[in-house]
Motif scaffolding. Sequence first.
Motif, PDB file in Angstrom:
ATOM      1  N   GLY A  34       0.814  -1.215   0.000  1.00  0.00           N
ATOM      2  CA  GLY A  34       0.000   0.000   0.000  1.00  0.00           C
ATOM      3  C   GLY A  34       0.848   1.265   0.000  1.00  0.00           C
ATOM      4  O   GLY A  34       0.549   2.230  -0.717  1.00  0.00           O
ATOM      5  N   THR A  35       1.909   1.261   0.789  1.00  0.00           N
ATOM      6  CA  THR A  35       2.798   2.430   0.842  1.00  0.00           C
ATOM      7  C   THR A  35       3.453   2.684  -0.519  1.00  0.00           C
ATOM      8  O   THR A  35       3.576   3.834  -0.961  1.00  0.00           O
ATOM      9  N   ASN A  38       0.938   4.195  -2.884  1.00  0.00           N
ATOM     10  CA  ASN A  38       0.709   5.603  -2.545  1.00  0.00           C
ATOM     11  C   ASN A  38       1.857   6.482  -3.028  1.00  0.00           C
ATOM     12  O   ASN A  38       1.636   7.609  -3.503  1.00  0.00           O
ATOM     13  N   ASN A  41       1.652   7.087  -6.777  1.00  0.00           N
ATOM     14  CA  ASN A  41       0.614   8.087  -7.046  1.00  0.00           C
ATOM     15  C   ASN A  41       1.073   9.481  -6.645  1.00  0.00           C
ATOM     16  O   ASN A  41       0.697  10.472  -7.272  1.00  0.00           O
ATOM     17  N   LYS A  42       1.896   9.564  -5.596  1.00  0.00           N
ATOM     18  CA  LYS A  42       2.399  10.868  -5.132  1.00  0.00           C
ATOM     19  C   LYS A  42       3.485  11.392  -6.060  1.00  0.00           C
ATOM     20  O   LYS A  42       3.522  12.583  -6.374  1.00  0.00           O
ATOM     21  N   THR A  51      -5.981   3.223  -9.921  1.00  0.00           N
ATOM     22  CA  THR A  51      -5.611   2.292  -8.868  1.00  0.00           C
ATOM     23  C   THR A  51      -6.829   1.507  -8.395  1.00  0.00           C
ATOM     24  O   THR A  51      -7.867   2.097  -8.086  1.00  0.00           O
TER      25      THR A  51
END
Length: 494
Positions: A34-35, A38, A41-42, A51
Amino acid sequence: VLRENLLSLQQSLRKEGNFPVLVDFAGVRGAGKGTSVNLLNKWMDARWILTHAYTEPSDEEAERPTFWRLWRHLPPKGQIGIHMSGRYSRPLLDYVYGEISQDEFKRQLERINAFEKALADDGAMVLKFWMHISRDVQKNRLAALESDPLRSWRMLPLDWKHWELYDKFIEAAEQIITLTNTGHAPWEIVEGEDFYYRSLRVGEIFKDALERHMMSEQYRQKYLSEMRTHLREKSEVAKEENGTGQVTTIFDQIDLSKTLEKKDYRKKLKVRQARLAHLHQQAVRNKISVTLVFEGPDAAGKGGAIRQITEPLDARYYKIYPFAAPTDVENAHHYLWRFWNCVPRAGRMTIFDRSWYGRVLVERVENFAGDDEWRRAFAEINEFEDQLISHGVVLLKFWLHISPEEQLARFKSREETPHKRWKLQDEDWRNRERWDDYAIAAHEMVQQTSVMNSPWVLVENESKHYGRIKVLDAVCDALEAALLAKTGTVPVIE
């Protein structure tokens, strides 16, 4: 620097728009899936990243084949799709918990390989990350998560159970990676214990893979363009050398003299439609889905046959999809994408007036699909249909056939009938000039895709009355067989 490079590559991908990117994250719970998602996406523009995190299928998803939701969520060309706990999660869990055998586990992985190959053959970049941590590290992370009041909500009921089965999960993961690590869809194993190492490693692997794919795709498209041009020229030369000799196909064996008088037709139609209405209601109650495919020459009578099927049915439980040239949105996806979107829910009937077979018919004949594309489509179509049938969908494929002389007569009739004139298009006349080319393509289509669990029904439709009754009989027989297999009884009209 890494972030700048990723952003630059993403913008190049968007501008060129030649292929989609599909990234899958799998691995050990707590390893940073998950990290990592993220962060991607960042670091990039999240507006162009799709996603999807998969959990248990919804009722709508469970009523359709497993891959339905995966096909629906595929990114279009020029965009990035990220899947978490996607196509590998269910086979992994089922195998670890002993719900499927070793053979079934391998069969499901083979199906995933076919899915990934179909995407890669179409130009997609497919990349898979397995995020890994040791058993002790996972234990510590779960304990820390459980004791943290601000993050404990992220704990799942089965997390500790899965930790106890750690060795079994790793054994299954080794099989997954071994059997599905291919050149067109590679696995990248990332050690997830250190946050900074893991983050940079994922970003660097993704950047390098995207750079390589963008470069290789340019060369691939150039080579394919040259090859397709060469093959077209070679085909034209062969036609000129062979002249305009008579073409022999499987359709020459069809007896087009079969007919049915109007009086007998009306009697039979009434009985067949009553039988169909009863069987269809039983299918709705027993959640049996039906997919009917209609193909054939222009003016072969597809629309009329479809109307005789739908006339006695409840309109809430069927839908007709007439397919023509794909839209821009559809062209931005794999050619099967638009058809996967039309797969019916349980208890529904879907009727295709022309279908995925356009890839091996009109797209082949008119050179909209290259030789490499339509040839591999036979296997892709067989795999698609096998998934429908394996899920319990009743699939029937009808080829409605007429002679060139009958087609000409029907064209002229349409010209002279005001309310039918709209049906006749310029392309119908152009297609007619290539009758032999379409006959050869259809002949090979039947040979390659008339398999044991999904044969073609060839319908003699020179007489529309005869053809419509044959179609109705085939649909009724198939529904009756499906109901017998599911309920153990043959429905009787009350």
